[in-house]
Each structure stands twice: as structure tokens, then as C-alpha cells.
Design a protein around this motif. Structure first.
Motif, PDB file in Angstrom:
ATOM      1  N   ALA A  86       0.833  -1.203   0.000  1.00  0.00           N
ATOM      2  CA  ALA A  86       0.000   0.000   0.000  1.00  0.00           C
ATOM      3  C   ALA A  86       0.869   1.255   0.000  1.00  0.00           C
ATOM      4  O   ALA A  86       0.574   2.233  -0.700  1.00  0.00           O
ATOM      5  N   ALA A  87       1.960   1.220   0.783  1.00  0.00           N
ATOM      6  CA  ALA A  87       2.864   2.373   0.843  1.00  0.00           C
ATOM      7  C   ALA A  87       3.555   2.596  -0.504  1.00  0.00           C
ATOM      8  O   ALA A  87       3.677   3.737  -0.961  1.00  0.00           O
ATOM      9  N   VAL A  88       3.996   1.524  -1.138  1.00  0.00           N
ATOM     10  CA  VAL A  88       4.668   1.635  -2.435  1.00  0.00           C
ATOM     11  C   VAL A  88       3.719   2.201  -3.488  1.00  0.00           C
ATOM     12  O   VAL A  88       4.078   3.109  -4.251  1.00  0.00           O
ATOM     13  N   VAL A  89       2.494   1.667  -3.531  1.00  0.00           N
ATOM     14  CA  VAL A  89       1.506   2.134  -4.518  1.00  0.00           C
ATOM     15  C   VAL A  89       1.154   3.598  -4.271  1.00  0.00           C
ATOM     16  O   VAL A  89       1.101   4.406  -5.212  1.00  0.00           O
ATOM     17  N   ALA A  90       0.921   3.964  -3.010  1.00  0.00           N
ATOM     18  CA  ALA A  90       0.583   5.346  -2.677  1.00  0.00           C
ATOM     19  C   ALA A  90       1.729   6.287  -3.025  1.00  0.00           C
ATOM     20  O   ALA A  90       1.520   7.380  -3.571  1.00  0.00           O
ATOM     21  N   HIS A  91       2.951   5.862  -2.719  1.00  0.00           N
ATOM     22  CA  HIS A  91       4.135   6.683  -2.970  1.00  0.00           C
ATOM     23  C   HIS A  91       4.339   6.884  -4.472  1.00  0.00           C
ATOM     24  O   HIS A  91       4.549   8.019  -4.936  1.00  0.00           O
ATOM     25  N   ALA A  92       4.273   5.799  -5.227  1.00  0.00           N
ATOM     26  CA  ALA A  92       4.502   5.876  -6.669  1.00  0.00           C
ATOM     27  C   ALA A  92       3.399   6.664  -7.368  1.00  0.00           C
ATOM     28  O   ALA A  92       3.673   7.473  -8.266  1.00  0.00           O
ATOM     29  N   THR A  93       2.149   6.434  -6.957  1.00  0.00           N
ATOM     30  CA  THR A  93       1.021   7.131  -7.586  1.00  0.00           C
ATOM     31  C   THR A  93       1.072   8.627  -7.335  1.00  0.00           C
ATOM     32  O   THR A  93       0.911   9.432  -8.256  1.00  0.00           O
ATOM     33  N   SER A  94       1.305   9.006  -6.091  1.00  0.00           N
ATOM     34  CA  SER A  94       1.364  10.437  -5.766  1.00  0.00           C
ATOM     35  C   SER A  94       2.559  11.092  -6.458  1.00  0.00           C
ATOM     36  O   SER A  94       2.451  12.220  -6.956  1.00  0.00           O
ATOM     37  N   ALA A  95       3.697  10.402  -6.517  1.00  0.00           N
ATOM     38  CA  ALA A  95       4.876  10.951  -7.181  1.00  0.00           C
ATOM     39  C   ALA A  95       4.610  11.149  -8.673  1.00  0.00           C
ATOM     40  O   ALA A  95       4.971  12.192  -9.247  1.00  0.00           O
ATOM     41  N   TYR A  96       3.969  10.170  -9.307  1.00  0.00           N
ATOM     42  CA  TYR A  96       3.664  10.266 -10.737  1.00  0.00           C
ATOM     43  C   TYR A  96       2.699  11.411 -11.015  1.00  0.00           C
ATOM     44  O   TYR A  96       2.907  12.212 -11.940  1.00  0.00           O
ATOM     45  N   GLN A  97       1.641  11.501 -10.212  1.00  0.00           N
ATOM     46  CA  GLN A  97       0.643  12.544 -10.447  1.00  0.00           C
ATOM     47  C   GLN A  97       1.204  13.937 -10.181  1.00  0.00           C
ATOM     48  O   GLN A  97       0.886  14.889 -10.893  1.00  0.00           O
ATOM     49  N   ARG A 122      18.079  15.956  -8.968  1.00  0.00           N
ATOM     50  CA  ARG A 122      17.912  15.809 -10.414  1.00  0.00           C
ATOM     51  C   ARG A 122      17.690  14.371 -10.851  1.00  0.00           C
ATOM     52  O   ARG A 122      17.192  14.105 -11.932  1.00  0.00           O
ATOM     53  N   THR A 123      18.050  13.411 -10.015  1.00  0.00           N
ATOM     54  CA  THR A 123      17.863  12.000 -10.389  1.00  0.00           C
ATOM     55  C   THR A 123      16.752  11.331  -9.575  1.00  0.00           C
ATOM     56  O   THR A 123      16.621  10.112  -9.604  1.00  0.00           O
ATOM     57  N   MET A 124      15.943  12.130  -8.877  1.00  0.00           N
ATOM     58  CA  MET A 124      14.912  11.570  -7.999  1.00  0.00           C
ATOM     59  C   MET A 124      13.912  10.706  -8.777  1.00  0.00           C
ATOM     60  O   MET A 124      13.578   9.600  -8.368  1.00  0.00           O
ATOM     61  N   ARG A 125      13.466  11.208  -9.903  1.00  0.00           N
ATOM     62  CA  ARG A 125      12.467  10.461 -10.672  1.00  0.00           C
ATOM     63  C   ARG A 125      13.049   9.186 -11.265  1.00  0.00           C
ATOM     64  O   ARG A 125      12.452   8.115 -11.175  1.00  0.00           O
ATOM     65  N   TRP A 126      14.237   9.300 -11.865  1.00  0.00           N
ATOM     66  CA  TRP A 126      14.866   8.108 -12.417  1.00  0.00           C
ATOM     67  C   TRP A 126      15.234   7.120 -11.326  1.00  0.00           C
ATOM     68  O   TRP A 126      15.148   5.907 -11.509  1.00  0.00           O
ATOM     69  N   GLY A 127      15.624   7.660 -10.170  1.00  0.00           N
ATOM     70  CA  GLY A 127      15.937   6.782  -9.042  1.00  0.00           C
ATOM     71  C   GLY A 127      14.725   5.986  -8.606  1.00  0.00           C
ATOM     72  O   GLY A 127      14.830   4.798  -8.283  1.00  0.00           O
ATOM     73  N   GLY A 128      13.566   6.634  -8.600  1.00  0.00           N
ATOM     74  CA  GLY A 128      12.331   5.933  -8.230  1.00  0.00           C
ATOM     75  C   GLY A 128      12.013   4.816  -9.204  1.00  0.00           C
ATOM     76  O   GLY A 128      11.575   3.728  -8.803  1.00  0.00           O
ATOM     77  N   ILE A 129      12.222   5.066 -10.503  1.00  0.00           N
ATOM     78  CA  ILE A 129      11.971   4.041 -11.516  1.00  0.00           C
ATOM     79  C   ILE A 129      12.933   2.871 -11.347  1.00  0.00           C
ATOM     80  O   ILE A 129      12.542   1.694 -11.414  1.00  0.00           O
ATOM     81  N   ILE A 130      14.210   3.194 -11.117  1.00  0.00           N
ATOM     82  CA  ILE A 130      15.215   2.145 -10.904  1.00  0.00           C
ATOM     83  C   ILE A 130      14.847   1.287  -9.704  1.00  0.00           C
ATOM     84  O   ILE A 130      14.917   0.053  -9.749  1.00  0.00           O
ATOM     85  N   LEU A 131      14.425   1.931  -8.612  1.00  0.00           N
ATOM     86  CA  LEU A 131      14.067   1.183  -7.406  1.00  0.00           C
ATOM     87  C   LEU A 131      12.816   0.349  -7.613  1.00  0.00           C
ATOM     88  O   LEU A 131      12.713  -0.761  -7.081  1.00  0.00           O
ATOM     89  N   ALA A 179      21.131   4.155  -5.976  1.00  0.00           N
ATOM     90  CA  ALA A 179      19.901   4.909  -6.227  1.00  0.00           C
ATOM     91  C   ALA A 179      19.096   5.066  -4.939  1.00  0.00           C
ATOM     92  O   ALA A 179      18.508   6.124  -4.681  1.00  0.00           O
ATOM     93  N   LEU A 180      19.079   4.016  -4.125  1.00  0.00           N
ATOM     94  CA  LEU A 180      18.357   4.076  -2.852  1.00  0.00           C
ATOM     95  C   LEU A 180      18.951   5.138  -1.935  1.00  0.00           C
ATOM     96  O   LEU A 180      18.214   5.922  -1.317  1.00  0.00           O
ATOM     97  N   GLY A 181      20.267   5.170  -1.835  1.00  0.00           N
ATOM     98  CA  GLY A 181      20.917   6.152  -0.974  1.00  0.00           C
ATOM     99  C   GLY A 181      20.584   7.570  -1.382  1.00  0.00           C
ATOM    100  O   GLY A 181      20.263   8.421  -0.540  1.00  0.00           O
ATOM    101  N   LEU A 182      20.629   7.855  -2.688  1.00  0.00           N
ATOM    102  CA  LEU A 182      20.300   9.192  -3.185  1.00  0.00           C
ATOM    103  C   LEU A 182      18.830   9.519  -2.943  1.00  0.00           C
ATOM    104  O   LEU A 182      18.479  10.650  -2.592  1.00  0.00           O
ATOM    105  N   HIS A 183      17.976   8.515  -3.127  1.00  0.00           N
ATOM    106  CA  HIS A 183      16.536   8.702  -2.938  1.00  0.00           C
ATOM    107  C   HIS A 183      16.224   9.017  -1.475  1.00  0.00           C
ATOM    108  O   HIS A 183      15.434   9.914  -1.174  1.00  0.00           O
ATOM    109  N   VAL A 184      16.836   8.277  -0.566  1.00  0.00           N
ATOM    110  CA  VAL A 184      16.616   8.497   0.867  1.00  0.00           C
ATOM    111  C   VAL A 184      17.158   9.857   1.287  1.00  0.00           C
ATOM    112  O   VAL A 184      16.519  10.589   2.051  1.00  0.00           O
ATOM    113  N   ARG A 185      18.325  10.200   0.783  1.00  0.00           N
ATOM    114  CA  ARG A 185      18.957  11.473   1.150  1.00  0.00           C
ATOM    115  C   ARG A 185      18.043  12.657   0.829  1.00  0.00           C
ATOM    116  O   ARG A 185      17.843  13.542   1.657  1.00  0.00           O
TER     117      ARG A 185
END
Length: 234
Positions: A86-97, A122-131, A179-185
Motif C-alpha cells: 500500500a505504501a509503495v503504490v501510494a508513494h509511486a502514484t502520488s509521485a507520478y501525479q 535531479r535523479t529523484m524520478r529516475w531513481g524511483g523508476i530504478i528502485l 539509487a536508494l541512498g540518493l533517494h533516501v537522502r
């Protein structure tokens, strides 16, 4: 003469919040923090591999029986999985929208360039896709064994060693952990701002905490494949 009995219904509070950018950012922040908590616990569990096969396999078995006898076998594990999904879906959906809204709000390029953002920003979106792609791979590799030749159910220690004994298993994992480290940071600091925790006085402490979390998680997760590659874990 027919009477029009229709009444204008106001949207619910939840729908109003979700429809706003602030609401979506809040959902993304809260879901991100839930996943961050899981990552910390997951990393600590992974480090048990340094105590040997018996310790690591016992930990993996414990995950399936935790909560017994009140909870049936694997019920707690599945509860955690549902919350995470549920957290992954909510996170990805809100980020995409939010991303789509940002693009629609800026149909043309800026005449003047904005100040250069950090690499993590600058790599937040690509990092999310990679993860997201890595999550699918990781589940198929070490949970179901679908893409893992020689997968042995009930032998997690050996499965982990097998995975990190291949060049592609290491490459996929190491790229994803960077990618995870940059995303968390970036994500931790952004979540703090969204939830109103940030302030001029706290910004330095929050950024330090974000950097520390990113570093600890990256090093902690990366230490396992490195240990297998160097023969420390075999």
C-alpha cells in the motif's frame, strides 16, 4: 412536473486532500517514511548473514512465525507485506501525479535556467523508476526464485550467496543501492519539509540526518554483496 431531487454533494475530506498537491505530497511523505522504517529493519536483518548460515536461516524462519500463537504462521509477514505494498503504490502514484502536474504547469522551457539542483534532486524520478524495477527483480530473485537458477526454498543463506556470486546479481543490486541512498537522502529532507518539521533552525540537523541515513543504509545493504564477492561470506 417532475421535481429535481438531485443535490450537489461535496467531495469527502479524503478526496479533497488527495486532489490537492499538498495532500499528494503528504501521502508521498508518510508512505516514504513507512518504507524508510522498513528499510532500516530490513538492513539490520540482512546483516545477520555475517553470523553464519544457521543464524541467518533462523532469522528468516522467525519472520514467518513471529506473532505465534496469536497470529497464524506467516500472518504477520503478510500483514507487513500488505502495508508495504500500500505504501509503495501510494508513494509511486502520488509521485507520478505530482510529476504530471509539474509538467502541465510548465509546458515550455524556462527562458532562464534555474540554479543547478543537487545530483540527488535531479535523479529523484529516475531513481524511483530504478528502485521500482529493482523491487520486482528482488522479489522474483530471492522471494519466489522465478529468475534465480538453483533457488532452494527454505535456504535463504545459500540463495543470497548464489545471487551475489553472479556478476549481474551484483551489478543490479549495487546500482539499486546507490539509487536508494540518493533517494533516501533527498526524500527524507523533503518529507520533513512537507510534514512541517523543517525550519531554518532545524534544516542543518535534518540534512545531516538525511545524509547519515542514506550513508548507513547504502553501506549496510552493499556490505552483503561485497562480503560475498570477497569471500568473507561464503
Amino acid at each position: 412536473m417532475a421535481l429535481d431531487t438531485r443535490t450537489d454533494r461535496r467531495p469527502s475530506l479524503a478526496a479533497t486532500l488527495w486532489g490537492s498537491s499538498v495532500g499528494k505530497k503528504t501521502v508521498m511523505a508518510v508512505s516514504g517514511l513507512i518504507m524508510l522504517l522498513y528499510l532500516v529493519v530490513h538492513m539490520l536483518g540482512n546483516l545477520k548473514i555475517f553470523f553464519g548460515a544457521a543464524e541467518f536461516n533462523h532469522y528468516a524462519h522467525w519472520l514467518r512465525v513471529v506473532g505465534e500463537p496469536f497470529m497464524h504462521e506467516e500472518w504477520t509477514l503478510w500483514l507487513v507485506r500488505v502495508v508495504l505494498l500500500a505504501a509503495v503504490v501510494a508513494h509511486a502514484t502520488s509521485a507520478y501525479q505530482l510529476s504530471r502536474r509539474d509538467i502541465r504547469a510548465r509546458p515550455g522551457k524556462y527562458v532562464h535556467r534555474k540554479p543547478r539542483a543537487s545530483y540527488a534532486t535531479r535523479t529523484m524520478r529516475w531513481g524511483g523508476i530504478i528502485l521500482g524495477l529493482f523491487l520486482v527483480w528482488h522479489l522474483l530473485d530471492l522471494t519466489t526464485g522465478t529468475v534465480h537458477a538453483g533457488f532452494r526454498p527454505g535456504h535463504p543463506y545459500q540463495n543470497v550467496v548464489d545471487t551475489f556470486s553472479t556478476w549481474y546479481g551484483n551489478v543490479i543490486y549495487l546500482v539499486a543501492m546507490v539509487a536508494l541512498g540518493l533517494h533516501v537522502r533527498h526524500g527524507f529532507w523533503s518529507a520533513a519539509q512537507t510534514l512541517g518539521v523543517g525550519s531554518r533552525a532545524r534544516d542543518r540537523a535534518l540534512k545531516t540526518t538525511a545524509n547519515a541515513l542514506a550513508l548507513v543504509l547504502t553501506v549496510g545493504f552493499v556490505s552483503v554483496p561485497v562480503a560475498v564477492m570477497t569471500g568473507v561470506v561464503s
